[in-house]
Design an enzyme around this catalytic site. Structure first.
Site, PDB file in Angstrom:
ATOM      1  N   GLY A   1      64.281  59.062  38.437  1.00 22.61           N
ATOM      2  CA  GLY A   1      63.620  60.212  39.075  1.00 22.61           C
ATOM      3  C   GLY A   1      63.315  59.956  40.543  1.00 22.61           C
TER       4      GLY A   1
ATOM      5  CG  ASN B   1      65.573  64.071  42.447  1.00 24.25           C
ATOM      6  OD1 ASN B   1      65.486  63.500  41.372  1.00 24.25           O
ATOM      7  ND2 ASN B   1      65.103  65.299  42.631  1.00 24.25           N
TER       8      ASN B   1
ATOM      9  N   GLY C   1      59.347  63.043  45.314  1.00 23.19           N
ATOM     10  CA  GLY C   1      58.021  62.461  45.086  1.00 23.19           C
ATOM     11  C   GLY C   1      57.939  60.953  45.310  1.00 23.19           C
ATOM     12  CB  ILE C   2      55.921  58.390  43.475  1.00 22.51           C
ATOM     13  CG1 ILE C   2      54.604  59.161  43.603  1.00 22.51           C
ATOM     14  CG2 ILE C   2      55.670  56.892  43.566  1.00 22.51           C
ATOM     15  CD1 ILE C   2      53.657  59.013  42.414  1.00 22.51           C
ATOM     16  N   GLY C   3      59.089  58.481  43.509  1.00 28.76           N
ATOM     17  CA  GLY C   3      60.354  57.765  43.291  1.00 28.76           C
ATOM     18  C   GLY C   3      61.230  57.803  44.526  1.00 28.76           C
TER      19      GLY C   3
ATOM     20  CB  SER D   1      48.993  58.871  34.743  1.00 30.97           C
ATOM     21  OG  SER D   1      47.975  59.730  35.169  1.00 30.97           O
TER      22      SER D   1
ATOM     23  CE1 TYR E   1      52.088  62.874  33.304  1.00 31.09           C
ATOM     24  CE2 TYR E   1      49.723  62.597  33.511  1.00 31.09           C
ATOM     25  CZ  TYR E   1      51.012  62.343  33.969  1.00 31.09           C
ATOM     26  OH  TYR E   1      51.201  61.544  35.073  1.00 31.09           O
TER      27      TYR E   1
HETATM   28  N1  LIG Z   1      51.730  62.651  41.517  1.00 34.75           N
HETATM   29  C1  LIG Z   1      50.651  62.082  40.965  1.00 34.75           C
HETATM   30  O1  LIG Z   1      49.504  62.293  41.401  1.00 34.75           O
HETATM   31  C2  LIG Z   1      50.782  61.152  39.798  1.00 34.75           C
HETATM   32  C3  LIG Z   1      49.611  60.615  39.239  1.00 34.75           C
HETATM   33  C4  LIG Z   1      49.711  59.729  38.179  1.00 34.75           C
HETATM   34  C5  LIG Z   1      50.963  59.377  37.701  1.00 34.75           C
HETATM   35  N2  LIG Z   1      52.081  59.925  38.235  1.00 34.75           N
HETATM   36  C6  LIG Z   1      53.398  59.518  37.679  1.00 34.75           C
HETATM   37  O2  LIG Z   1      54.253  59.106  38.730  1.00 34.75           O
HETATM   38  C7  LIG Z   1      55.617  59.391  38.389  1.00 34.75           C
HETATM   39  C8  LIG Z   1      56.291  60.128  39.537  1.00 34.75           C
HETATM   40  O3  LIG Z   1      55.627  61.353  39.728  1.00 34.75           O
HETATM   41  P1  LIG Z   1      55.804  62.249  41.027  1.00 34.75           P
HETATM   42  O4  LIG Z   1      54.458  62.684  41.449  1.00 34.75           O
HETATM   43  O5  LIG Z   1      56.687  61.585  42.002  1.00 34.75           O
HETATM   44  O6  LIG Z   1      56.541  63.530  40.372  1.00 34.75           O
HETATM   45  P2  LIG Z   1      57.687  64.500  40.962  1.00 34.75           P
HETATM   46  O7  LIG Z   1      57.578  64.640  42.439  1.00 34.75           O
HETATM   47  O8  LIG Z   1      57.611  65.732  40.115  1.00 34.75           O
HETATM   48  O9  LIG Z   1      59.046  63.699  40.637  1.00 34.75           O
HETATM   49  C9  LIG Z   1      59.409  63.460  39.318  1.00 34.75           C
HETATM   50  C10 LIG Z   1      60.834  62.973  39.261  1.00 34.75           C
HETATM   51  O10 LIG Z   1      61.186  62.827  37.862  1.00 34.75           O
HETATM   52  C11 LIG Z   1      62.430  63.454  37.669  1.00 34.75           C
HETATM   53  N3  LIG Z   1      62.659  63.889  36.281  1.00 34.75           N
HETATM   54  C12 LIG Z   1      61.976  64.831  35.579  1.00 34.75           C
HETATM   55  N4  LIG Z   1      62.552  65.003  34.377  1.00 34.75           N
HETATM   56  C13 LIG Z   1      63.615  64.149  34.310  1.00 34.75           C
HETATM   57  C14 LIG Z   1      64.616  63.881  33.341  1.00 34.75           C
HETATM   58  N5  LIG Z   1      64.680  64.545  32.193  1.00 34.75           N
HETATM   59  N6  LIG Z   1      65.550  62.936  33.617  1.00 34.75           N
HETATM   60  C15 LIG Z   1      65.525  62.283  34.807  1.00 34.75           C
HETATM   61  N7  LIG Z   1      64.636  62.516  35.774  1.00 34.75           N
HETATM   62  C16 LIG Z   1      63.678  63.447  35.523  1.00 34.75           C
HETATM   63  C17 LIG Z   1      62.402  64.637  38.612  1.00 34.75           C
HETATM   64  O11 LIG Z   1      63.723  65.159  38.793  1.00 34.75           O
HETATM   65  P3  LIG Z   1      63.948  66.718  39.218  1.00 34.75           P
HETATM   66  O12 LIG Z   1      63.681  66.785  40.697  1.00 34.75           O
HETATM   67  O13 LIG Z   1      65.376  66.947  38.854  1.00 34.75           O
HETATM   68  O14 LIG Z   1      62.974  67.538  38.420  1.00 34.75           O
HETATM   69  C18 LIG Z   1      61.848  63.953  39.851  1.00 34.75           C
HETATM   70  O15 LIG Z   1      62.861  63.240  40.509  1.00 34.75           O
HETATM   71  C19 LIG Z   1      55.562  60.183  37.083  1.00 34.75           C
HETATM   72  O16 LIG Z   1      55.852  59.323  36.010  1.00 34.75           O
HETATM   73  C20 LIG Z   1      54.120  60.663  36.983  1.00 34.75           C
HETATM   74  O17 LIG Z   1      53.687  60.805  35.652  1.00 34.75           O
HETATM   75  C21 LIG Z   1      52.035  60.799  39.276  1.00 34.75           C
END
Ligand SMILES: NC(=O)c1ccc[n+]([C@@H]2O[C@H](COP(=O)([O-])OP(=O)(O)OC[C@H]3O[C@@H](n4cnc5c(N)ncnc54)[C@H](OP(=O)(O)O)[C@@H]3O)[C@@H](O)[C@H]2O)c1
Length: 289
Positions: free
Chosen positions: A11, A13, A15-17, A140, A166
């Site tokens: 993931g 493409n 956010g954090i990734g 999380s 979640y």
């Molecule tokens: N943001 C926060 O405040 C926060 C807080 C605590 C924990 N987290 C954790 O941190 C991690 C990253 O979160 P983020 O904030 O960066 O979220 P994000 O911006 O929504 O990015 C999520 C990534 O996961 C990918 N993804 C979703 N479903 C998928 C699938 N079926 N197969 C492969 N890739 C998939 C998305 O791809 P698409 O672009 O194609 O949808 C996107 O690249 C997550 O595990 C989240 O639970 C985040």
């Protein structure tokens, strides 16, 4: 420069990734962006290459909601790379309504947890060939309101905007990381991280009025990305395993994380559900050998 490492970031493409991939590229590492959408991933890769000329960044397709896709991805990695140094299980989502994976699991349990469970097991051979391999699981603070209940692995009612689902998936991430730490060979470590509350697409489904206020406490992804990368690369994380830490902010922990029986039962059940071959705990290996 120290030797180049090869990292898989799921993931990546957005956010954090994405920011983790960018920062890794800046450090001269080779990054495999494991993403489900080719055009989004290609665009993200291009942004990285534009920012870091000569960056060694590749896109490979991985949809964590399909066991076939996970198996195809792992087989292609095994074929293409001699070894992998770090697997960052970052991809995650929180849909507000009940959805299912190809195999019929509730989407968050299936993608955030079970898909990564299968992926990790399939990649153990290629990780084993690194002298110092790291697995980092993005969990999380939300694990706190999680509970592991087999009845909810495929369905959940009411769905409560996806919040309880979640919590279950993020609790499962940490239980898995802890259980894995006891079963891995000595050259692979497994740790989990709460990245802090980060402004990303992750909150796309929460009501706009709530997001308006919630956004004020969110921070940019750099700190989380750098912290995760440190866990994946830095010397001081080489011998740490089974830990659950916060990239920023406090991290109260669920008492369920101290329940060894829960993590073992979940591990065994997840092997059955995915067809993954269970890793044996070294103490048991010694008895058998
Ligand atoms: N943001 C926060 O405040 C926060 C807080 C605590 C924990 N987290 C954790 O941190 C991690 C990253 O979160 P983020 O904030 O960066 O979220 P994000 O911006 O929504 O990015 C999520 C990534 O996961 C990918 N993804 C979703 N479903 C998928 C699938 N079926 N197969 C492969 N890739 C998939 C998305 O791809 P698409 O672009 O194609 O949808 C996107 O690249 C997550 O595990 C989240 O639970 C985040």
């Amino acid at each position: 420069m120290s030797e180049q490492k090869t990292l898989i970031i799921t993931g990546s493409n957005a956010g954090i990734g994405y920011t983790t991939a960018l920062q890794a590229a800046k450090k001269g590492q080779r990054v495999i962006m494991a993403c489900r959408n080719q055009s989004k991933a290609d665009a993200a890769r291009q942004t990285i290459v534009d920012a870091v000329p000569g960056a060694d960044v590749l896109v490979r397709i991985l949809d964590l909601s399909s066991f076939d896709s996970i198996r195809q991805f792992a087989a292609s990695i095994e074929q293409e790379f001699d070894h992998i140094d770090a697997l960052i299980n970052n991809a995650g989502m929180m849909p507000s309504t009940l959805e299912h994976t190809t195999e019929g699991f509730e989407m968050q349990f299936g993608v955030n947890y079970l898909g990564h469970f299968l992926l990790t097991h399939l990649l153990i051979p290629v990780l084993s060939r690194s002298p110092d391999a790291r697995i980092v699981h993005l969990s999380s603070l939300g694990h706190l309101w999680g509970n592991i209940n087999e009845k909810n692995f495929r369905d959940r009612s009411p769905y409560l905007m996806g919040v309880t689902a979640y919590g279950q998936s993020k609790l499962a991430n940490v239980l898995f990381s802890q259980e894995l730490a006891q079963r891995l060979p000595a050259n692979i470590v497994s740790n989990a991280v709460h990245p802090g509350f980060v402004d990303s697409d992750f909150f796309r489904n929460i009501p706009k009025a709530i997001y308006f206020f919630w956004r004020r406490v969110l921070v940019s992804p750099e700190t989380s990305a750098n912290f995760t990368l440190e866990m994946a690369l830095a010397e001081n994380w080489k011998d740490r395993s089974g830990e659950f830490v916060s990239a920023q902010g406090p991290l109260p922990k669920s008492p369920r994380l101290r329940n060894a029986r829960l993590s073992q039962t979940l591990y065994e059940k997840s092997c059955q559900l995915t067809g993954a071959t269970p890793l044996t705990k070294p103490a048991l290996q010694a008895q058998v050998g």
